[in-house]
Design a protein around this motif. Structure first.
Motif: not given
Length: 317
Positions: A31-38, A46-49, A62-69
């Motif tokens: 709940k305190k996460l400010v920056t998330f890069i995966v 491709p990642l499943q999030l 938030l930075h994730v791969d292009k093909r993550c929905s």
């Protein structure tokens, strides 16, 4: 990937590269996460999030791969400032960017044919300064009917637009940086409209089939940096760029030697009119810029250089 990572409830920054499925991870505990890069370190995996990542209460970047929905949140998310990448397709509902009113940076990955009005709510992003478009499997890309009003940086990649569409981008009142990558625009000729790019300071053209660029200092009055990469068919920097007083750097990578010669002649011409100002630097990157033009002889190259020099003399004398 240890599932226990979600037990670090005081975590504020998390960056990871994996090919594991993260769909069942209980990220809602962070709940305190400010920056998330995966990211995925294998393009074919491709990642499943989980789709509720954006619901984290403190998340701002938030930075994730292009093909993550990734989809926009159902409730207004005022804290979110950075979002890369938002994937959109024709099968999805029109994204409502009013849900993320304070975004400052946004990357949109497009798959499927979209109507020009599909991204119409971009106009509500009054704080957005940086916007990127990248296109996947799409026959034709249309520029949005409206852009964020205070946009300063725009990047287009694989959009295959005709050069006449640049007139729309030229109307962006605060645009300072424009990057055209991997055939963002196609066609042999680009002649900017009279309005030009009034506040553009940096321009990148990479991987283009542009041959004739009919532009002058009036089109780019405050341009400072020009970068041309893999522009194999462009043989000359517009000679009237010698009159752009703010231009201080031209970077050429893997281009024809005649393009380098024209840039050097422009630099020489500017040197005589600077009166104490910083000179125009021409930086050549890679060895291929030194190769002679394949279909022309050295004699023809010298004639081309003389023609550029003659036109430069007309500008200043």
């Amino acid at each position: 990937m240890p599932r226990e990572i979600t037990d670090l409830v005081h975590l504020r920054y998390l960056a990871l590269s994996t090919i594991s499925s993260l769909y069942e991870f209980r990220f809602f505990k962070l709940k305190k996460l400010v920056t998330f890069i995966v990211t995925s370190w294998m393009e074919k995996c491709p990642l499943q999030l989980p789709c509720d990542i954006l619901d984290l209460p403190q998340l701002r970047h938030l930075h994730v791969d292009k093909r993550c929905s990734q989809y926009l949140p159902c409730l207004v998310k005022k804290d979110l400032q950075t979002l890369y990448w938002l994937k959109v397709a024709i099968s999805d509902a029109n994204p409502n960017f009013e849900m993320v009113p304070n975004l400052r940076e946004l990357g949109i990955f497009i798959e499927g044919q979209l109507a020009p009005s599909y991204l119409g709510s971009l106009v509500y992003l009054h704080r957005l300064e940086k916007l990127k478009f990248e296109v996947g499997r799409v026959e034709h890309f249309y520029l949005p009917t409206g852009f964020p009003p205070n946009l300063k940086k725009l990047t287009l990649r694989y959009t295959y637009l005709p050069w006449k569409e640049m007139d729309t981008i030229g109307k962006l009142p605060h645009l300072e940086v424009l990057k055209l990558k991997d055939f963002a625009f196609c066609g042999p000729t680009w002649e900017p409209s009279k309005q030009g790019f009034r506040k553009l300071k940096a321009l990148l053209i990479s991987c283009s089939n542009l041959k004739h660029w009919n532009a002058s200092s009036n089109h780019f009055p405050v341009l400072e940096r020009l970068v041309l990469r893999y522009c194999w068919e462009l043989k000359q920097v517009p000679i009237k760029f010698a009159k752009i007083g703010t231009l201080n750097l031209i970077v050429l990578e893997c281009c024809y030697s005649s393009l380098v010669s024209s840039a050097m002649l422009i630099s020489s011409a500017k040197s005589g009119t600077l009166m104490g100002k910083a000179p125009l630097l021409v930086r050549k990157v890679g060895t291929k810029v030194e190769l002679p033009i394949i279909e022309s002889s050295e004699e023809e190259m010298m004639k081309a250089d003389k023609s550029v020099l003659k036109n430069l003399k007309k500008l200043f004398w």
